[in-house]
Design an enzyme around this catalytic site. Structure first.
Site, PDB file in Angstrom:
ATOM      1  N   GLY A 155      19.801 -32.750  17.502  1.00  0.00           N
ATOM      2  CA  GLY A 155      19.391 -31.498  16.875  1.00  0.00           C
ATOM      3  C   GLY A 155      18.692 -31.759  15.540  1.00  0.00           C
ATOM      4  N   CYS A 156      18.020 -30.742  15.041  1.00  0.00           N
ATOM      5  CA  CYS A 156      17.220 -30.919  13.829  1.00  0.00           C
ATOM      6  C   CYS A 156      18.108 -31.152  12.601  1.00  0.00           C
ATOM      7  CB  CYS A 156      16.290 -29.725  13.626  1.00  0.00           C
ATOM      8  SG  CYS A 156      17.093 -28.117  13.772  1.00  0.00           S
ATOM      9  N   TYR A 157      19.086 -30.283  12.375  1.00  0.00           N
ATOM     10  CA  TYR A 157      19.972 -30.484  11.214  1.00  0.00           C
ATOM     11  C   TYR A 157      20.745 -31.807  11.328  1.00  0.00           C
ATOM     12  CZ  TYR A 157      19.612 -25.454   9.792  1.00  0.00           C
ATOM     13  OH  TYR A 157      19.207 -24.214   9.387  1.00  0.00           O
ATOM     14  N   THR A 159      19.793 -34.514  12.711  1.00  0.00           N
ATOM     15  CA  THR A 159      18.881 -35.621  12.410  1.00  0.00           C
ATOM     16  C   THR A 159      18.765 -35.816  10.902  1.00  0.00           C
ATOM     17  OG1 THR A 159      17.639 -35.349  14.451  1.00  0.00           O
ATOM     18  CG2 THR A 159      16.484 -36.417  12.626  1.00  0.00           C
TER      19      THR A 159
END
Ligand SMILES: NC(=O)C1=CN([C@@H]2O[C@H](COP(=O)(O)OP(=O)(O)OC[C@H]3O[C@@H](n4cnc5c(N)ncnc54)[C@H](OP(=O)(O)O)[C@@H]3O)[C@@H](O)[C@H]2O)C=CC1
Ligand SMILES: CC(=O)N[C@@H](CCC(=O)OP(=O)(O)O)C(=O)O
Length: 333
Positions: A155-157, A159
């Site tokens: 996921g973005c957060y 990462t």
């Protein structure tokens, strides 16, 4: 040329990935798919995203049962830029066709199937696949990616947070619960319309407090409890995570330099010079993660900041890194 198809190609991450694949000399875009009943079916992707004119003019194909059954003949790899449950439902049949599956959703990020009803609102349809899925945090996945059939792109957060915290965990420097405050641009919510992400509603605010599904994702990959608070910011793309970490007594500036030295050879992750802090605008549109840190040696507290583009290192360019590593085409996006 490695042939790669994208399911969910009309969405923000799918279209971003289509551009990266179309521009890569070793990759060929083998099909751009949307749902069988999609309003965008048969529309050229470049009509939805004019920046792709002349680059990805192929029409979005509806993912009918027939199209799904033929995907294995069209491509060697498929990227699922779809909702978690859609990805979880599609993956088994695609794997059975011999396709290597890169799932950009959270549908395969946890070994423990119990996470899904608790944090994702559905029971996992194929829990037997979860233990073999490789978590594709590209700088940390190591050789596990090389022969993986199913890659769970982070996921973005997570990462942003894990790129900052993993070096500390690896060196045993974390002495308490890291507190992660992160702000994301609105593209993090995807292309579909929703009231919360509409222009007049968006204003800097925390959400998902003490309940966001990325908290267990970060914890399971870090091996430490964390407190994670996401915020929605009034900008289009990018994430800035500012993390406060209680550190061990032996955590000195030299120890931190050594820990973050793991990124010295990375073309993607960069530590800024002391005194400089990352800005969202410095990473928007790029595949980079910018890190910066400062130690308070009286309190033994570290503040580390991490900035990425949620659609790039937080999704599409990380998926590209995983594809390149998996197929031995070079590791950098
Ligand atoms: N946005 C971000 O910053 C990030 C997103 N992710 C994850 O990546 C995934 C995609 O996110 P994002 O691009 O933002 O989402 P979008 O909502 O922008 O796009 C979703 C895509 O999936 C398609 N789709 C929906 N249902 C189906 C179906 N049944 N079969 C095939 N295609 C379908 C949609 O087209 P249509 O509805 O027309 O069929 C659209 O192309 C999500 O799981 C998200 O959580 C991960 C990291 C970052
Ligand atoms: C701003 C915003 O809404 N962001 C999304 C995170 C998108 C992401 O990284 O996604 P997945 O784990 O879902 O793949 C959210 O908080 O749900």
């Amino acid at each position: 040329m490695l042939k790669v198809a994208i399911v969910g190609a009309s969405g923000y991450t799918g279209a971003t990935l289509a551009k990266l694949i179309a521009n890569h000399p070793s990759l060929a875009l083998a099909g751009c798919y949307v749902s069988a009943g999609s309003a965008d079916a048969h529309t050229p992707l470049s009509q939805l995203y004019p920046e792709l004119l002349g680059l990805v003019d192929q029409p979005l194909q509806p993912l009918t049962h027939e199209a799904q059954a033929e995907l294995g003949q069209q491509a060697q790899a498929v990227c699922l830029a779809t909702d978690h449950q859609v990805s979880a439902e599609l993956a088994p049949a695609l794997l059975a066709q011999g396709l290597t599956v890169f799932d950009l959703s959270g549908g395969h990020r946890f070994a423990d199937p119990a996470i899904y009803p608790q944090h994702y609102g559905f029971s996992h349809p194929s829990p037997e696949l979860l233990s073999d899925a490789v978590y594709g945090l590209a700088e940390w996945a190591g050789t596990a990616l090389a022969d993986a059939a199913l890659i769970a792109v982070p996921g973005c957060y997570p990462t942003a947070a894990l790129t900052a915290l993993k070096p500390l965990a690896q060196h045993g420097l974390i002495a308490g619960v890291p507190v992660i405050n992160a702000v994301s641009g609105v593209s993090g919510a995807g292309r579909k319309a929703s009231l919360n992400s509409s222009f007049c509603q968006v204003s800097l605010t925390p959400y998902g407090v003490l309940g966001h599904r990325h908290q267990p994702e970060i914890e399971s990959q870090l091996g430490h409890a964390v407190v994670f608070t996401p915020h929605l910011g009034a900008f289009k793309r990018g994430i800035l995570a500012t993390i406060t970490v209680p550190v061990s007594a032996d955590c000195t500036e030299a120890a931190l330099s050594e820990a973050y030295g793991c990124y010295d050879d990375s073309a993607v992750v960069h530590c800024l010079p002391a005194g400089q802090w990352p800005k969202v605008d410095d990473v928007a549109g790029s595949d980079r993660c910018l890190l910066a840190w400062k130690l308070d040696s009286e309190r033994q507290v570290l503040v580390v900041a991490s900035a990425i583009d949620n659609l790039m290192k937080g999704a599409a360019s990380q998926a590209l890194q995983c594809i390149l590593i998996r197929f031995g085409l070079g590791g950098e996006a």
